[in-house]
Design an enzyme around this catalytic site. Structure first.
Site, PDB file in Angstrom:
ATOM      1  N   ARG A  85       0.542  -1.116  -0.018  1.00 37.03           N
ATOM      2  CA  ARG A  85      -0.605  -0.150  -0.230  1.00 37.03           C
ATOM      3  C   ARG A  85       0.899   1.900  -0.020  1.00 37.03           C
ATOM      4  NH1 ARG A  85      -2.089  -3.941  -1.162  1.00 37.03           N
ATOM      5  NH2 ARG A  85      -4.095  -4.263   0.273  1.00 37.03           N
ATOM      6  N   SER A 142     -10.119  -1.774   4.583  1.00 42.64           N
ATOM      7  CA  SER A 142      -9.826  -1.255   5.971  1.00 42.64           C
ATOM      8  C   SER A 142      -8.921  -0.665   6.249  1.00 42.64           C
ATOM      9  CB  SER A 142      -8.757  -2.500   5.990  1.00 42.64           C
ATOM     10  OG  SER A 142      -8.973  -3.786   5.976  1.00 42.64           O
ATOM     11  N   GLU A 181      -4.533   2.464   6.896  1.00 34.72           N
ATOM     12  CA  GLU A 181      -4.578   2.773   5.560  1.00 34.72           C
ATOM     13  C   GLU A 181      -5.274   3.661   4.837  1.00 34.72           C
ATOM     14  OE1 GLU A 181      -4.777  -1.153   4.175  1.00 34.72           O
ATOM     15  OE2 GLU A 181      -5.815  -0.142   2.157  1.00 34.72           O
TER      16      GLU A 181
HETATM   17  C1  LIG Z   1     -15.438  -1.972   0.454  1.00 26.64           C
HETATM   18  C2  LIG Z   1     -14.288  -1.927   0.059  1.00 26.64           C
HETATM   19  C3  LIG Z   1     -12.691  -2.379   0.277  1.00 26.64           C
HETATM   20  C4  LIG Z   1     -12.009  -2.280  -0.324  1.00 26.64           C
HETATM   21  N1  LIG Z   1     -11.035  -3.402  -0.403  1.00 26.64           N
HETATM   22  C5  LIG Z   1      -9.898  -3.305  -0.671  1.00 26.64           C
HETATM   23  C6  LIG Z   1      -8.481  -4.166  -0.997  1.00 26.64           C
HETATM   24  O1  LIG Z   1      -9.153  -4.752  -0.433  1.00 26.64           O
HETATM   25  N2  LIG Z   1      -7.638  -3.426  -1.061  1.00 26.64           N
HETATM   26  C7  LIG Z   1      -7.077  -2.546  -1.583  1.00 26.64           C
HETATM   27  O2  LIG Z   1      -5.832  -2.624  -1.374  1.00 26.64           O
HETATM   28  N3  LIG Z   1      -8.117  -1.157  -1.279  1.00 26.64           N
HETATM   29  C8  LIG Z   1      -9.788  -1.966  -0.564  1.00 26.64           C
HETATM   30  N4  LIG Z   1     -10.247  -0.331  -0.333  1.00 26.64           N
HETATM   31  C9  LIG Z   1      -9.070   0.563  -0.310  1.00 26.64           C
HETATM   32  C10 LIG Z   1      -9.989   1.265  -1.589  1.00 26.64           C
HETATM   33  O3  LIG Z   1     -10.855   1.033  -1.834  1.00 26.64           O
HETATM   34  C11 LIG Z   1      -8.811   1.226  -2.329  1.00 26.64           C
HETATM   35  O4  LIG Z   1      -7.749   1.587  -2.136  1.00 26.64           O
HETATM   36  C12 LIG Z   1      -8.667   1.687  -3.805  1.00 26.64           C
HETATM   37  O5  LIG Z   1      -7.557   1.800  -4.710  1.00 26.64           O
HETATM   38  C13 LIG Z   1      -8.843   3.472  -3.980  1.00 26.64           C
HETATM   39  O6  LIG Z   1      -9.583   4.120  -4.976  1.00 26.64           O
HETATM   40  P1  LIG Z   1     -10.190   5.388  -5.044  1.00 26.64           P
HETATM   41  O7  LIG Z   1      -9.819   5.550  -6.389  1.00 26.64           O
HETATM   42  O8  LIG Z   1     -11.507   5.369  -4.680  1.00 26.64           O
HETATM   43  O9  LIG Z   1      -9.065   6.283  -4.605  1.00 26.64           O
HETATM   44  P2  LIG Z   1      -9.358   7.850  -3.278  1.00 26.64           P
HETATM   45  O10 LIG Z   1     -10.069   7.470  -2.123  1.00 26.64           O
HETATM   46  O11 LIG Z   1     -10.172   8.530  -4.257  1.00 26.64           O
HETATM   47  O12 LIG Z   1      -7.983   7.948  -3.358  1.00 26.64           O
HETATM   48  C14 LIG Z   1      -7.102   7.804  -2.084  1.00 26.64           C
HETATM   49  C15 LIG Z   1      -5.424   8.338  -2.732  1.00 26.64           C
HETATM   50  O13 LIG Z   1      -5.141   8.045  -4.228  1.00 26.64           O
HETATM   51  C16 LIG Z   1      -5.280   9.435  -4.651  1.00 26.64           C
HETATM   52  N5  LIG Z   1      -5.087   9.306  -5.708  1.00 26.64           N
HETATM   53  C17 LIG Z   1      -6.883   8.796  -6.222  1.00 26.64           C
HETATM   54  N6  LIG Z   1      -7.028   9.344  -7.929  1.00 26.64           N
HETATM   55  C18 LIG Z   1      -5.636   9.021  -8.110  1.00 26.64           C
HETATM   56  C19 LIG Z   1      -4.737   9.398  -9.892  1.00 26.64           C
HETATM   57  N7  LIG Z   1      -5.780   9.026 -10.415  1.00 26.64           N
HETATM   58  N8  LIG Z   1      -3.948   9.692  -9.624  1.00 26.64           N
HETATM   59  C20 LIG Z   1      -2.948  10.259  -8.850  1.00 26.64           C
HETATM   60  N9  LIG Z   1      -3.438   9.680  -7.158  1.00 26.64           N
HETATM   61  C21 LIG Z   1      -4.647   9.004  -7.535  1.00 26.64           C
HETATM   62  C22 LIG Z   1      -5.615  10.480  -3.534  1.00 26.64           C
HETATM   63  O14 LIG Z   1      -5.482  11.649  -3.399  1.00 26.64           O
HETATM   64  C23 LIG Z   1      -5.406   9.446  -2.432  1.00 26.64           C
HETATM   65  O15 LIG Z   1      -4.491  10.179  -1.394  1.00 26.64           O
HETATM   66  C24 LIG Z   1     -11.076  -1.357   0.175  1.00 26.64           C
HETATM   67  C25 LIG Z   1     -12.483  -0.372   0.351  1.00 26.64           C
HETATM   68  C26 LIG Z   1     -13.525  -0.085   0.181  1.00 26.64           C
HETATM   69  C27 LIG Z   1     -15.001   0.726   0.843  1.00 26.64           C
END
Ligand SMILES: Cc1cc2nc3c(=O)[nH]c(=O)nc-3n(C[C@H](O)[C@H](O)[C@H](O)COP(=O)(O)OP(=O)(O)OC[C@H]3O[C@@H](n4cnc5c(N)ncnc54)[C@H](O)[C@@H]3O)c2cc1C
Length: 306
Positions: A173, A226, A297
């Protein structure tokens, strides 16, 4: 007070909103507002926005907000909302191309349809490709950067760069620049190298992984996955449960009864401060009970309410 104004821009094709609520753009459905939110029409439009945005204005990017807590006082400057349900996916030269705003489950299904294997783990990650790149999201043995061939970013000055995994130091991560410079840019696209496989098997595995999630995670309630990273050799959920915290609540936020490493917002009434206080309480209680200090995280950004 808004420092960014529509008069700063011309020729944009996306949607600019002043004083935009961000709760609808985070999976916790909580938190403050953005001075300015911008939904770009495409990558070139995003570059044009960045070139015209006054250089002193901070820029934050959100994908699906599934790993982010925006404090109640909101975010100054501009927030780029990059989730794009119509984003491009393609297969070319043995690689799978995805726009940064495409949702990971969509990429997983697309890869399976094209008889690729190794993308199944992405089906359960409810974020965008850009968010998965920024987080090195992963689960069930798969990790985003282990299948990346190259990425495209747009930098703060509106120029594009293409980078490869060797440009980054990748960890659990965690994604840092290999040359030690601070993280920069917005991921606008990625090319993945998935081994060829059996699409039917991949679809079966996706169904199995999703069934496992439905059985173990509170997916019917607003949450951000998480909350804490797993400490080496252990599971944050086990430690939180052992501290007797399942169901513990502060304001509208509570530790999930189903999965102790999830904080849920059942009535959509939690403030970001409720959630942040609960995170801090869990950290302190687990440290007192087990001696292990959990590290979040989820990313906590923005300003506390004045
Ligand atoms: C039900 C559930 C289950 C999950 N399971 C997992 C899992 O199994 N494994 C896991 O790793 N995570 C999991 N997550 C967490 C999350 O889905 C991941 O971290 C995911 O990658 C975040 O993507 P996002 O587009 O929602 O990012 P955001 O929450 O919108 O952003 C997260 C970070 O990334 C940055 N960011 C977003 N987009 C970009 C871009 N295009 N360029 C540069 N920076 C960017 C943002 O500025 C921020 O710092 C889960 C979340 C939920 C709600």
């Amino acid at each position: 007070m808004n420092m960014v104004e529509p008069r700063h821009f011309s020729g944009l094709r996306g949607a600019l909103t002043l004083d935009a609520p961000l709760a609808p753009h985070t999976s916790w459905r909580a938190g403050g507002r953005a001075d300015v939110a911008y939904v770009p029409a495409d990558r070139d439009d995003l570059a044009l926005f960045l070139r015209q945005l006054p250089i002193f204005e901070p820029v934050t990017v959100l994908g699906l907000g599934s790993n982010t807590l925006v404090r109640d006082g909101g975010l100054r400057g501009a927030v780029i909302l990059l989730h794009n349900p119509g984003g491009a996916l393609a297969v070319a030269d043995g690689l799978v191309y995805a726009d940064g705003g495409v949702a990971c489950p969509k990429l997983a299904r697309f890869a399976a349809r094209h008889d690729c294997s190794g993308a199944e783990f992405l089906a359960g990650i409810p974020g965008t490709v850009g968010g998965a790149l920024a987080m090195n999201a992963g689960c069930y043995g798969g990790e985003t950067w282990s299948v990346v061939a190259k990425v495209e970013l747009v930098l703060r000055d509106g120029t594009f760069v293409v980078r490869t995994p060797s440009d980054y130091a990748i960890g659990y991560r965690s994604v840092a620049r290999a040359d030690g410079k601070s993280a920069d840019g917005i991921f606008t696209a990625a090319w993945f190298r998935f081994p060829s496989g059996d699409g039917e098997l991949a679809r079966l595995r996706i169904r199995e992984l999703l069934a496992r999630r439905i059985a173990t995670q509170p997916l019917d309630l607003p949450n951000a996955g998480s909350v804490f990273r797993n400490p080496p050799g252990d599971h944050a959920a086990r430690l939180i449960e052992s501290a007797g915290l399942k169901g513990f609540a502060i304001g509208g936020a509570s530790v999930s009864e189903k999965h102790a490493n999830f904080i849920v917002n059942p009535g959509r009434l939690a403030s970001a401060a409720d959630i942040e206080r609960l995170i801090e309480h869990v950290r302190e209680a687990v440290a007192a009970r087990t001696g292990v200090t959990l590290e979040p995280e989820v990313r906590i950004i923005g300003e506390p309410e004045a």
